[in-house]
Design a protein around this motif. Structure first.
Motif, PDB file in Angstrom:
ATOM      1  N   PRO A  50       0.808  -1.231   0.000  1.00  0.00           N
ATOM      2  CA  PRO A  50       0.000   0.000   0.000  1.00  0.00           C
ATOM      3  C   PRO A  50       0.842   1.283   0.000  1.00  0.00           C
ATOM      4  CG  PRO A  50      -0.260  -1.229   2.065  1.00  0.00           C
ATOM      5  CD  PRO A  50       0.456  -2.117   1.113  1.00  0.00           C
ATOM      6  N   TYR A  51       2.000   1.275   0.682  1.00  0.00           N
ATOM      7  CA  TYR A  51       2.868   2.450   0.682  1.00  0.00           C
ATOM      8  C   TYR A  51       4.221   2.072   0.077  1.00  0.00           C
ATOM      9  CZ  TYR A  51      -0.084   5.675   3.383  1.00  0.00           C
ATOM     10  OH  TYR A  51      -1.082   6.532   3.790  1.00  0.00           O
ATOM     11  N   ARG A  52       4.940   3.094  -0.417  1.00  0.00           N
ATOM     12  CA  ARG A  52       6.221   2.823  -1.074  1.00  0.00           C
ATOM     13  C   ARG A  52       7.321   2.565  -0.053  1.00  0.00           C
ATOM     14  NH1 ARG A  52       2.764   3.413  -4.378  1.00  0.00           N
ATOM     15  NH2 ARG A  52       2.513   1.347  -3.545  1.00  0.00           N
ATOM     16  N   GLU A  66      13.549   5.093   1.955  1.00  0.00           N
ATOM     17  CA  GLU A  66      14.893   5.265   1.426  1.00  0.00           C
ATOM     18  C   GLU A  66      15.826   4.324   2.189  1.00  0.00           C
ATOM     19  OE1 GLU A  66      16.468   9.207   1.747  1.00  0.00           O
ATOM     20  OE2 GLU A  66      18.196   8.722   0.486  1.00  0.00           O
ATOM     21  N   SER A 100       5.562   5.597   5.111  1.00  0.00           N
ATOM     22  CA  SER A 100       6.435   6.401   4.254  1.00  0.00           C
ATOM     23  C   SER A 100       5.663   7.593   3.695  1.00  0.00           C
ATOM     24  CB  SER A 100       7.003   5.540   3.128  1.00  0.00           C
ATOM     25  OG  SER A 100       5.978   5.091   2.280  1.00  0.00           O
ATOM     26  N   ALA A 101       4.434   7.775   4.147  1.00  0.00           N
ATOM     27  CA  ALA A 101       3.603   8.934   3.769  1.00  0.00           C
ATOM     28  C   ALA A 101       2.580   9.086   4.887  1.00  0.00           C
ATOM     29  CB  ALA A 101       2.920   8.683   2.422  1.00  0.00           C
ATOM     30  N   HIS A 104       1.874  10.538  11.690  1.00  0.00           N
ATOM     31  CA  HIS A 104       2.888  11.210  10.879  1.00  0.00           C
ATOM     32  C   HIS A 104       3.715  10.195  10.098  1.00  0.00           C
ATOM     33  CE1 HIS A 104       2.009  14.611  13.414  1.00  0.00           C
ATOM     34  NE2 HIS A 104       2.317  13.921  14.492  1.00  0.00           N
ATOM     35  N   PRO A 105       4.250  10.602   8.944  1.00  0.00           N
ATOM     36  CA  PRO A 105       5.197   9.707   8.277  1.00  0.00           C
ATOM     37  C   PRO A 105       6.489   9.596   9.085  1.00  0.00           C
ATOM     38  CG  PRO A 105       5.031  11.801   7.107  1.00  0.00           C
ATOM     39  CD  PRO A 105       4.002  11.833   8.189  1.00  0.00           C
ATOM     40  N   VAL A 153      10.095   9.763  10.537  1.00  0.00           N
ATOM     41  CA  VAL A 153      11.135  10.800  10.491  1.00  0.00           C
ATOM     42  C   VAL A 153      12.522  10.185  10.626  1.00  0.00           C
ATOM     43  CG1 VAL A 153       9.696  12.691  11.285  1.00  0.00           C
ATOM     44  CG2 VAL A 153      10.859  11.278  12.965  1.00  0.00           C
ATOM     45  N   GLN A 165      27.320  16.826   8.540  1.00  0.00           N
ATOM     46  CA  GLN A 165      26.301  17.813   8.876  1.00  0.00           C
ATOM     47  C   GLN A 165      26.584  19.128   8.145  1.00  0.00           C
ATOM     48  OE1 GLN A 165      23.647  16.881  10.571  1.00  0.00           O
ATOM     49  NE2 GLN A 165      24.596  14.860  10.680  1.00  0.00           N
ATOM     50  N   TYR A 204      14.504   8.443  -4.257  1.00  0.00           N
ATOM     51  CA  TYR A 204      15.220   9.115  -3.171  1.00  0.00           C
ATOM     52  C   TYR A 204      16.562   9.729  -3.549  1.00  0.00           C
ATOM     53  CZ  TYR A 204      11.743   6.722  -0.341  1.00  0.00           C
ATOM     54  OH  TYR A 204      10.569   6.284   0.191  1.00  0.00           O
ATOM     55  N   ARG A 240       5.469   7.796  -5.183  1.00  0.00           N
ATOM     56  CA  ARG A 240       6.263   7.529  -3.986  1.00  0.00           C
ATOM     57  C   ARG A 240       5.446   7.826  -2.730  1.00  0.00           C
ATOM     58  NH1 ARG A 240       8.338   7.814   0.271  1.00  0.00           N
ATOM     59  NH2 ARG A 240       7.379   9.786   0.761  1.00  0.00           N
ATOM     60  N   GLY A 241       4.626   8.844  -2.811  1.00  0.00           N
ATOM     61  CA  GLY A 241       3.741   9.163  -1.687  1.00  0.00           C
ATOM     62  C   GLY A 241       2.499   8.285  -1.667  1.00  0.00           C
ATOM     63  N   ALA A 242       2.474   7.278  -2.525  1.00  0.00           N
ATOM     64  CA  ALA A 242       1.398   6.279  -2.580  1.00  0.00           C
ATOM     65  C   ALA A 242       0.027   6.916  -2.830  1.00  0.00           C
ATOM     66  CB  ALA A 242       1.365   5.431  -1.311  1.00  0.00           C
ATOM     67  N   HIS A 287      -1.513   8.966  -1.287  1.00  0.00           N
ATOM     68  CA  HIS A 287      -2.243   8.761  -0.036  1.00  0.00           C
ATOM     69  C   HIS A 287      -3.408   9.735   0.074  1.00  0.00           C
ATOM     70  CE1 HIS A 287      -0.633  12.378   1.938  1.00  0.00           C
ATOM     71  NE2 HIS A 287       0.467  12.121   1.257  1.00  0.00           N
ATOM     72  N   ARG A 311       1.684  18.105   8.194  1.00  0.00           N
ATOM     73  CA  ARG A 311       1.342  16.763   8.694  1.00  0.00           C
ATOM     74  C   ARG A 311       2.565  15.990   9.166  1.00  0.00           C
ATOM     75  NH1 ARG A 311      -2.706  13.766   4.711  1.00  0.00           N
ATOM     76  NH2 ARG A 311      -3.066  12.485   6.546  1.00  0.00           N
ATOM     77  N   ASN A 312       3.745  16.538   8.967  1.00  0.00           N
ATOM     78  CA  ASN A 312       4.935  15.886   9.506  1.00  0.00           C
ATOM     79  C   ASN A 312       4.994  16.102  11.008  1.00  0.00           C
ATOM     80  OD1 ASN A 312       6.417  14.719   7.244  1.00  0.00           O
ATOM     81  ND2 ASN A 312       6.495  16.819   6.479  1.00  0.00           N
ATOM     82  N   MET A 313       5.756  15.253  11.681  1.00  0.00           N
ATOM     83  CA  MET A 313       5.891  15.341  13.138  1.00  0.00           C
ATOM     84  C   MET A 313       6.335  16.751  13.538  1.00  0.00           C
ATOM     85  SD  MET A 313       5.741  13.500  15.914  1.00  0.00           S
ATOM     86  CE  MET A 313       6.227  13.706  17.627  1.00  0.00           C
ATOM     87  N   GLY A 314       5.522  17.430  14.332  1.00  0.00           N
ATOM     88  CA  GLY A 314       5.887  18.772  14.793  1.00  0.00           C
ATOM     89  C   GLY A 314       5.317  19.886  13.921  1.00  0.00           C
ATOM     90  N   GLN A 318      11.607  18.013   4.873  1.00  0.00           N
ATOM     91  CA  GLN A 318      10.958  16.698   4.864  1.00  0.00           C
ATOM     92  C   GLN A 318       9.944  16.624   3.715  1.00  0.00           C
ATOM     93  OE1 GLN A 318      11.942  14.549   7.197  1.00  0.00           O
ATOM     94  NE2 GLN A 318      10.488  12.871   7.008  1.00  0.00           N
TER      95      GLN A 318
END
Lengths: 551, 340
Positions: free
Chosen positions: A182-184, A187, A215-216, A222-223, A225, B30, B163, B229-231, B233, B290-293, B304
């Motif tokens: 279902p998801y890709r 990396e 992965s999404a 959340h995806p 991290v 870094q 990627y 890649r993001g399926a 969603h 929607r990412n963490m934080g 991200q």
């Protein structure tokens, strides 16, 4: 020494018509509650890959369900720390006696004590059984056949993968064609690239590991991290544990979850059928009436509960007319080869096992043993790795420090190898009792000749691959992971504990649904097989209920 | 259980000790710039390039033809998108190779040149040469990105396409250059048409139309790959991969045979594409949240993804298409003067 202020382990949270909302800090979701003195359709003991899946599916089909878990109901966003010691709270570290020639270390690698079970801290490796393994006796000549056709299991794998939004590769290089994940895939980490490089140098196929980490985005989760603390509990909800998938679904469909509730005994009525469970919660023993009881406590706690529920009608324990309850316990050989790379790897980044090689699961030529093994790239956290150095290599002090100074340049390959079912590998009740007065389980385990040959083969092969990838100063560690078996399912009441629907041959309203059903271990991490099998069993139970075959 | 093997232990220890003495130097992994600083520098770059472009214009010269203005604004939007995106992504890659500085620097130069092209007809030859340089940089970029993809185990695998350096991204820089060249060509063609030399507007419109269509098809592949890649969603992720090839086909049809109905269909779909670019920017911002934080953790989450700077390039391409249509309107079949 707690680094997180959390009362999850001290105070029950699923009560008063609400349960923790795992996606929000400090928030709640409504939860239906059932009275103890009225029989619910199903009492389920355990909320891991077996129990929570069944709870969700049965509740969705309209049944009244109460699911018990001895562990706490966490909100990952606020209750989990980036600290290996703190997160040991997720392991089942109750006292157990471990014996045999190769006693199993019980804890981080094979148990969980939390709502959601060990999936709260599992490594998210989401592999399928090879089709032939479901008929390993007739097709491959070892172990036992499963009472299920592989195609049926594979169709349930697809459902399980969709329910957990597994991030997997577009083309899986081994076995029959499977549908798209279902998801890709994620990396590849530097640690995964070591496996890739080694495999390409040796001309062996490899691929990105199907992983139960998003992965999404998915809803409020959340995806990933790539924080890398997966094995001690994901604090972002990217990990698709049972806690954030099927437990949430079960609550939504009206199941009740009782956290910090240890079930100690299944009560059997004068007609020899189960009537409910005795459980310990908030300092007292209580009783919940039920029309059907499902045991989903995994390979040690399930046999322990069945054996401890012995009564005059069932003097050897429940469901034990075959005498097989607790027997044929299996583990996975979890030996690894480690080495130092010239380049920086920083293997703690991201999910630890992002590349996999299932070559020796699908290749039968060139093996001097039965069964198969997969192996994956590794990314142990510092304490975990230092512990394995101390216990395997005996290094300490300055020497240990020197070894650990290579941590950022280390790479490793670790196997998940199928052990053979043996009746002597088993769970029994000891004479000692724990704080609740329950007999402590005694676990005996010894490798057989076949298991040892496989471990040798894997040590050689993994070493060769690691060297081909450029690693130097190789060394080897031994350990085990996962538990399978103990309540084998099958078609014959004489040689199995339950039937293909998980139903006891002796007590028609008693079911088992978890990893203890496995007739054979398979050379892959068991979680997806448990989830798929539980989805299958749920469908069978729902069909039975529709036919009027249930109590 | 775990039993230490003394013989192995001794051997490994010796090896380790030897290796320990010759411990490889750690690579500087870094970035030595904070992401906040980077974003400030990128922002300043955008503003500086824009000011430079306008400064050139403030020194007089004729106002370019409308088609040229459209194409030039399109070039500016594409270049701005590439500047922001490449500055961030190459920073994320630590500017490990010196060549990685080329993308944001050239994009900034292209942005300035494009803005100058939008407001004055002066120095067209210099501008054309600069845009040519942009195209060349974009093409070299494609080569670098392809090499980056192939250099990792798996080669041309999905994982590497997802990627590693995005294969299509330098194409956006080349497109910015093409839009710029198109703007210069449109302006020249317009002048010649006014001198009575027929055919130049038609040819310029033809070229711009084809480049727009090619860009739309290329972008479909790029967006398709990354949304896959993001399926997918979110179902809205299908919108660009449905809209872009349709628009590409519409502009192709209008270019091949510029009759009014085809031109009108192409115009409408270009408008929709431009709108999608704006909506997409908002949706990508929502994706970042929607990412963490969420945005509270913007220094991590802007990287991200999804890239907020990417969807405006749709509007850039649409402007290029409008330029083509403007030329075809006036110099194609059944000429009209188009909407004012």
């Amino acid at each position: 020494m707690s680094t997180v202020v959390s009362d999850a382990q001290e105070r029950i949270r699923a009560t008063g018509g609400r349960a923790p909302n795992v996606f929000r800090r400090g928030e709640w979701v409504p939860m239906k509650q059932y009275p103890e003195n009225e029989a619910v359709d199903f009492v389920i003991v355990g909320t891991g890959c077996g129990g929570s899946v069944l709870a969700a599916q049965l509740a969705e089909a309209g049944h009244s369900v109460v699911a018990f878990d001895a562990g706490a109901f966490y909100r990952p966003l606020e209750d989990f720390a980036s600290d290996e010691r703190e997160q040991e709270k997720l392991y089942w570290l109750d006292e157990r006696i471990s014996g045999g020639d190769h006693p199993i270390e019980l804890g981080s690698n094979n148990s969980g004590k939390a709502v959601g079970g060990s999936t709260v801290h599992f490594q998210m490796v989401a592999l399928r059984f090879r089709p032939e393994w479901f008929t390993s006796r007739t097709s491959l000549g070892y172990g036992h056949d499963w009472p299920v056709d592989w195609r049926e299991m594979w169709s349930y794998y697809a459902k399980a993968e969709d329910a957990m939004k597994i991030a997997g590769p577009i083309r899986y290089p081994w076995g029959p064609k499977r549908g798209r994940y279902p998801y890709r895939e994620h990396e590849l980490s530097a640690s995964a690239l070591v496996l890739a490089k080694g495999a390409e140098a040796m001309g062996v196929k490899w691929c990105g590991t199907p992983t139960a980490s998003l992965s999404a985005p998915r809803g409020e989760a959340h995806p990933c991290v790539y924080r890398g603390f997966c094995k001690i509990g994901c604090a972002t909800n990217a990990k698709q544990s049972m806690l954030v998938t099927f437990v949430s679904k079960a609550l939504k469909h009206g199941a009740e979850i009782r956290d910090l509730a240890m079930v100690g005994r299944i009560e059997v009525g004068p007609d020899g059928r189960a009537t409910g469970v005795h459980y310990h919660r908030e300092g007292e023993w209580r009783f919940q009436k039920a029309r059907n009881v499902v045991v989903s406590g995994y390979s040690i706690e399930t046999p322990r509960l069945l054996l401890n529920s012995a009564c005059p009608a069932h003097p050897d324990g429940l469901a034990n007319s075959s005498g097989l309850v607790g027997k044929n316990l299996m583990v996975h050989v979890n030996d690894a080869v480690w080495g130092i790379m010239e380049e920086e790897i920083r293997w703690y980044k991201g999910p630890p096992s992002l590349a996999v090689c299932e070559h020796w699961n699908y290749e039968d030529e060139g093996k001097d043993f039965d069964g198969g093994y997969a192996f994956m790239s590794q990314g142990p956290l510092p304490t975990d790795f230092a512990t394995s150095l101390v216990s395997n290599e005996g290094v300490f002090g300055h020497e240990l420090r020197k070894w650990m100074s290579h941590y950022n340049h280390m790479a490793g390959l670790k196997m998940v190898g199928e052990t053979m079912p043996q009746e002597t590998n088993r769970v029994e009740l000891s004479d000692e009792t724990d704080a609740l007065g329950l007999p402590i389980p005694k676990v005996s385990f010894s490798y057989c000749e076949n298991d040892r040959k496989m471990a040798k083969h894997a040590e050689r092969f993994q070493g060769e691959m690691l060297r081909a990838a450029g690693a130097k100063s190789l060394y080897h560690t031994s350990s085990t992971a996962h538990l399978m078996g103990g309540c084998r399912m099958g078609d014959d009441p004489a040689s199995s504990v339950v039937d293909a629907a998980g139903r006891s041959f002796d007590i028609d309203n008693l079911f088992v649904c978890d990893g203890s059903l496995f007739p054979t271990a398979g050379g892959v991490n068991p979680s997806m097989t448990i989830v798929a099998n539980s989805l299958r069993i749920a469908d069978r139970i729902i069909a039975m209920a529709r036919r009027g075959d249930l109590h | 259980m775990a039993v230490p093997r003394p013989d192995q232990h001794a051997r490994a220890s010796r090896d380790i000790a030897a290796l320990h003495d010759a411990r490889p130097a750690s690579v500087a992994e870094q970035p030595n710039m904070r992401s906040g600083t980077l974003l400030a520098v990128t922002g300043i770059g955008l503003v500086a390039a824009s000011l430079a472009g306008i400064a050139v214009a403030s020194r007089g010269g004729n106002r370019p033809a409308r088609a040229a203005r459209y194409a030039a604004w399109g070039s500016a939007l594409l270049a701005g998108s590439v500047l922001a995106d490449s500055a961030m992504e190459h920073y994320r890659g630590n500017f490990r190779r010196k060549e990685m500085f080329a993308a944001p620097v050239v994009a900034a130069g292209t942005l300035a040149t494009a803005l100058a092209t939008a407001v004055t007809s002066r120095a067209t030859s210099y501008k054309a040469a600069l845009f040519g340089g942009t195209i060349a940089t974009g093409l070299f970029g494609l080569g670098f990105h392809l090499r980056n993809i192939l250099s990792r185990p798996g080669g041309l695998s999905w994982n590497n396409l997802f990627y590693r350096a995005p294969f299509g991204a330098p194409g956006a820089l080349a497109l910015a250059g093409l839009a710029g060249v198109g703007a210069v060509a449109a302006d020249r063609a317009d002048r010649r048409e006014r001198l009575g030399q027929k055919g130049h507007g038609r040819r310029a419109g033809y070229g711009l139309g084809l480049f727009t269509a090619a860009g739309l098809f290329g972008l479909t592949a790029e967006v398709g790959l990354l949304h896959f890649r993001g399926a997918f969603h979110d179902k809205l992720m299908y919108a660009p991969i449905l809209a872009l090839p349709f628009t590409g086909a519409a502009i192709m049809a209008a270019t091949a045979d510029p009759q009014p109905r085809r031109r009108s269909l192409a115009r409408k779909s270009l408008e929709a594409t431009a709108g999608l670019g704006l909506v997409g920017t908002g949706l990508h911002a929502y994706g970042v949240s929607r990412n963490m934080g969420g945005f509270a953790n913007w220094t991590q989450n802007l990287f991200q993804g999804p890239p907020i700077a990417a969807p405006p390039s749709l509007a850039g391409l649409a402007l290029m298409g409008f330029a083509a249509l403007d030329l075809l309107d006036r110099h194609g079949k059944d000429p009209s003067h188009g909407p004012r």
